[in-house]
Design a protein around this motif. Structure first.
Motif, mmCIF file in Angstrom:
data_model
loop_
_atom_site.group_PDB
_atom_site.id
_atom_site.type_symbol
_atom_site.label_atom_id
_atom_site.label_comp_id
_atom_site.label_asym_id
_atom_site.label_seq_id
_atom_site.Cartn_x
_atom_site.Cartn_y
_atom_site.Cartn_z
ATOM 1 N N ASN A 195 -4.380 -1.554 11.863
ATOM 2 C CA ASN A 195 -5.726 -1.487 11.281
ATOM 3 C C ASN A 195 -5.747 -0.428 10.172
ATOM 4 N N ASP A 196 -6.895 -0.302 9.507
ATOM 5 C CA ASP A 196 -6.979 0.608 8.354
ATOM 6 C C ASP A 196 -6.657 2.053 8.727
ATOM 7 N N ALA A 197 -7.164 2.503 9.874
ATOM 8 C CA ALA A 197 -6.934 3.892 10.297
ATOM 9 C C ALA A 197 -5.441 4.133 10.564
ATOM 10 N N GLU A 198 -4.800 3.165 11.199
ATOM 11 C CA GLU A 198 -3.365 3.283 11.481
ATOM 12 C C GLU A 198 -2.559 3.270 10.178
ATOM 13 N N GLN A 199 -2.972 2.396 9.246
ATOM 14 C CA GLN A 199 -2.291 2.335 7.956
ATOM 15 C C GLN A 199 -2.388 3.664 7.222
ATOM 16 N N GLU A 200 -3.553 4.289 7.296
ATOM 17 C CA GLU A 200 -3.722 5.601 6.644
ATOM 18 C C GLU A 200 -2.772 6.640 7.252
ATOM 19 N N LEU A 201 -2.605 6.589 8.565
ATOM 20 C CA LEU A 201 -1.689 7.525 9.235
ATOM 21 C C LEU A 201 -0.247 7.286 8.792
ATOM 22 N N ILE A 202 0.121 6.022 8.636
ATOM 23 C CA ILE A 202 1.481 5.685 8.204
ATOM 24 C C ILE A 202 1.706 6.172 6.769
ATOM 25 N N ILE A 203 0.707 5.977 5.923
ATOM 26 C CA ILE A 203 0.802 6.469 4.532
ATOM 27 C C ILE A 203 0.916 7.991 4.527
ATOM 28 N N ARG A 253 0.833 -1.207 0.000
ATOM 29 C CA ARG A 253 0.000 0.000 0.000
ATOM 30 C C ARG A 253 0.867 1.255 0.000
ATOM 31 N N LEU A 254 1.922 1.242 0.803
ATOM 32 C CA LEU A 254 2.835 2.381 0.868
ATOM 33 C C LEU A 254 3.495 2.625 -0.492
ATOM 34 N N LYS A 255 3.924 1.552 -1.115
ATOM 35 C CA LYS A 255 4.584 1.674 -2.424
ATOM 36 C C LYS A 255 3.647 2.299 -3.448
ATOM 37 N N GLN A 256 2.389 1.816 -3.455
ATOM 38 C CA GLN A 256 1.403 2.326 -4.425
ATOM 39 C C GLN A 256 1.032 3.775 -4.122
ATOM 40 N N ALA A 257 0.837 4.082 -2.837
ATOM 41 C CA ALA A 257 0.383 5.422 -2.437
ATOM 42 C C ALA A 257 1.453 6.490 -2.644
ATOM 43 N N THR A 258 2.720 6.068 -2.667
ATOM 44 C CA THR A 258 3.809 7.042 -2.773
ATOM 45 C C THR A 258 4.522 6.982 -4.127
ATOM 46 N N ALA A 259 3.974 6.230 -5.073
ATOM 47 C CA ALA A 259 4.635 6.048 -6.378
ATOM 48 C C ALA A 259 4.897 7.392 -7.071
ATOM 49 N N ALA A 260 3.910 8.276 -7.059
ATOM 50 C CA ALA A 260 4.060 9.575 -7.727
ATOM 51 C C ALA A 260 5.136 10.409 -7.038
#
Length: 198
Positions: A169-177, A16-23
């Protein structure tokens, strides 16, 4: 791909991190090209200064007990001291003391560390360039770009595993992203202002 493998990929925070930060990753490559890091020793020294400031920001986050509990080998990961020694070799003295991550909390901090750890892989190419262009090495002016003693891939894999197995969890993952995007922005700002850094 079977259903179990597909589910693992969906649950992979690192993916998820890789995809979200590709740009952002692409933008860093463009900024690196624009800054012409290897056009002169002066440009390279300014780039090393940007590395130093970014590493200081990231290493500030290591002090959080939750971070050190999740990533137990933090003592080998910091590169600001190496960058500072490189700057001494290059006759450059950092003049700023600002830490921009003072207000960054866990788990957002892991996104910043993700950016830093990912950059160690790209540093393999930069290290070779520093050797080829200027004759720099792991003992002079390019310490901060050198590989870990046990190799870049091994240390990166250990980081990936720690993040993916933490069960955020999803909320924590969003914070990490969100933290990763902040980290990319910070390093991008340093690169964009490279020639004015002091």
């Amino acid at each position: 791909m079977n259903a179990s493998t597909e589910k693992q990929l969906q649950n992979s925070l690192m993916l998820r991190l890789k995809q979200a930060t590709a740009a952002e990753h692409d933008r860093m490559e463009q900024l690196m090209q624009q800054s012409q890091v290897f056009a002169s020793e002066k440009n390279y020294a300014q780039f090393t200064l940007s590395q130093y400031y970014f590493q200081k920001d990231v290493e500030h986050l290591y002090q959080n007990p939750q971070v050190s509990a999740l990533i137990p080998d933090l003592d080998i990961r910091g590169r600001s001291e190496a960058a500072l020694q490189d700057l001494a070799d290059l006759k450059l003295q950092p003049q700023q003391q600002v830490i921009v991550t003072d207000a960054i909390e866990y788990p957002q901090s892991l996104g910043w560390i993700y950016v830093s750890e990912g950059s160690t892989l790209g540093a393999a190419f930069l290290f070779k360039e520093a050797q080829a262009q200027f004759g720099f090495s792991a003992d002079f002016a390019a310490r901060n770009l050198a590989a870990y003693p046990e190799g870049r891939a091994v240390v990166w894999k250990r980081f990936k595993q720690a993040i993916d197995e933490a069960g955020f969890n999803d909320a924590e993952q969003e914070l990490i992203i969100e933290g990763a995007l902040q980290g990319f922005k910070r390093f991008g700002d340093l690169l964009a202002d490279l020639h004015n850094l002091k």
